[in-house]
Structures are given as C-alpha cells and as structure tokens.
Design an enzyme around this catalytic site. Structure first.
Site, mmCIF file in Angstrom:
data_model
loop_
_atom_site.group_PDB
_atom_site.id
_atom_site.type_symbol
_atom_site.label_atom_id
_atom_site.label_comp_id
_atom_site.label_asym_id
_atom_site.label_seq_id
_atom_site.Cartn_x
_atom_site.Cartn_y
_atom_site.Cartn_z
ATOM 1 N N SER A 170 0.848 -1.194 0.000
ATOM 2 C CA SER A 170 0.000 0.000 0.000
ATOM 3 C C SER A 170 0.887 1.249 0.000
ATOM 4 C CB SER A 170 -0.953 -0.058 1.202
ATOM 5 O OG SER A 170 -1.988 0.882 1.060
ATOM 6 N N ASP B 218 -5.485 -3.111 -3.049
ATOM 7 C CA ASP B 218 -4.510 -2.821 -1.997
ATOM 8 C C ASP B 218 -3.865 -4.071 -1.402
ATOM 9 O OD1 ASP B 218 -3.472 -1.982 0.681
ATOM 10 O OD2 ASP B 218 -4.385 -0.080 0.121
#
Length: 298
Positions: free
Chosen positions: A49, A174
């Site tokens: 991320s 993500d």
C-alpha cells in the site's frame, strides 16, 4: 536527540519493512528522509500500500520526493477529491498519483536511473482482485518505469474509492488486504532475512477491530467477492502479524518504530495536518536515532 551519521552505512543483514496506512505514512516519511540523507542502506526493502511508495522512494534516492509524496502532493487538489470521484477517476485519482505524476516532466518525477543503479532486493505486494491472494513483485518484474509505477499503484489501490488497475491483464487492489494484513515482514522472512527495522503507522497499543458490517462489505464489493472476503479477514491477519512482530522484538530481531501519537487518518488531505504529522515523525526519528543505529550495527 541522537547525532546523525555522516558517511555511508549498510546494514546488509537487516530488512527495512514499511507498514501501509495512506496519509499516516506522512509520519514515517520523515524516517525515510533521515535514513536517505544519512546514506543508510539495507539488505532488503519492502512495503505494501503506501509502504510501496516508501519502498520505491527509498530506492530512488531522492529525500525530498520521499517527503513531498506524503505532504504537499497528498494535499494537492490534483490528487483527488469529490470532483475527481464524480468524474469517475476515484476519490483518490490513483492513475495520476501513482503513474502520471511520476513520469519525467510531471508533478512528482521519479528517478528511475537511480532505482536501476541500486541493486538492493525489494518487494511490493498487491492483492489479486479475482482470488483475494497476495502477489509480490521484485526487481525481476520491472522492465521500465511504467512497469514499476503500475505495480506501486496496484499495491495502493483502495477498493471503491479508487479505480481498479490491471497488471498483465489481472485486476489488483490494496496489498494490505491480504498476506500479512499490511506489514509485510513475512515477505522479508520468505527472502531469508532474520532481522528487521519495521516502520509502523499505528501506535504500539493499536488493535484492529473486526469489520462491523460484513454483509454491507459483501454488497458493496459484490463484483469482487474475494476482495470482500479479504477485507473481512484483514483485522485477524493484521493483529496476528503485530503479535509476531512483538515476538521478534522480544527476541532482539526486530526494532519496531511506532508513532507515539497518530493524529490523522489514512485519507487525510489537509496540508497543515500532514505537515504536523511529518514533523512529529521527524522529532521522534531524531530522538530515537541512536537506538535505530545501535540496532543496525549490532
């Protein structure tokens, strides 16, 4: 406040691990900046991320980009907002943030030549939106700047509020939603490392709560049921990883750098608050610098 080093130092047996956390990474951006200006290197670098942005910034050897990425750039109207969401570009315009802006001559150009000249192994990780499983990418997967930026975007794409990118025809979201739940120490372990400097974006006592409305998550993500499953399973994964990190810390194998106070959320876009969080990280980094270097030189 510890004294900074003034020469190159490489902790070849230590992996530098970045937790994700969106705008909260303005705190750890200060640590990244200080490691870079003091020419500290590691045997391995990895993140998921927002931690994937830290990873490539660290390997790009541009301290100011490391700071600006999570301060001025995050607050820029060009990076998103309600208007962007209405236009169909996502509340955060991920294509602009992670791909367009990093190209030569754009708002946040990335030094790809510096990246290529640094042989340090790295890992960035995303979640396969079809299976919910993690995918890790390293140097062997990078053929040009576009291929690097595309993978950073994939690792950083929050479902719903960002448009879903594809890498080699596969949609990704993500990386914090699968694998370790957001702190990829498992990737460093898989690559053979046994000592870790882990830069965290949550305080030491944080425990991730269960998802309150799993049924709503499944409805919102009905096109990607595997992603819904990953979102619901993430708190348990994340908390288990934290417990593992505490075990490593007790064994003397990990230095865990936690923010003593975290005053913003992962979607913060107010410039003053981002600057304040960066300053918090800078003060804490400088105060703990000797402790960090003692660990790296042990």
């Amino acid at each position: 406040m510890g004294a900074m080093t003034d020469s190159t130092f490489t902790a070849g047996d230590v992996a530098l691990v970045f937790e994700g956390g969106g705008a909260r990474n303005s705190f750890t951006a200060a640590t990244v900046h200080e490691l870079m200006v003091n020419d500290v290197h590691f045997g391995w670098v990895g993140g998921v991320s927002a931690g994937s942005s830290h990873t490539v910034n660290f390997l790009g050897h541009d301290p100011e980009r490391a700071r600006e990425s999570f301060v001025e750039f995050t607050a820029s109207p060009a990076s998103g907002g309600v208007g962007s969401f209405i236009r169909g570009d996502g509340y955060f315009d991920a294509e602009y943030i992670y791909e367009t802006a990093g190209l030569p001559g754009n708002d946040l150009p990335y030094n790809f030549e510096a990246f290529l000249s640094d042989p340090t192994p790295f890992s960035i990780e995303a979640t396969n939106a079809l299976t919910g499983e993690p995918t890790r990418w390293g140097r062997q997967d990078i053929t040009d700047l576009d291929s690097l930026l595309k993978r950073v975007r994939a690792s950083s794409t929050l479902p719903v509020i960002m448009n879903t990118p594809e890498v080699d025809g596969t949609p990704y979201v993500d990386g914090a939603l699968s694998g370790s739940g957001g702190i990829p120490v498992d990737a460093a372990e898989a690559d053979g490392f046994e000592r870790y400097l882990v830069l965290c974006t949550r305080p030491r006592d944080y425990v991730r709560p269960p998802v309150k409305h799993p049924g709503a998550v499944r409805r919102i993500l009905r096109r990607h049921p595997a992603v819904a499953d990953a979102v619901i399973a993430r708190p348990a994964r994340y908390n288990a990883t934290r417990q593992h990190l505490f075990d490593l810390e007790r064994q003397g194998r990990a230095l865990l750098f936690f923010p003593e106070e975290m005053r913003i959320s992962n979607t913060e876009r107010n410039l003053d608050r981002l600057k304040a969080t960066y300053y918090d990280g800078l003060v804490q980094t400088q105060r703990d610098w000797d402790r960090i270097m003692d660990f790296l030189t042990a």
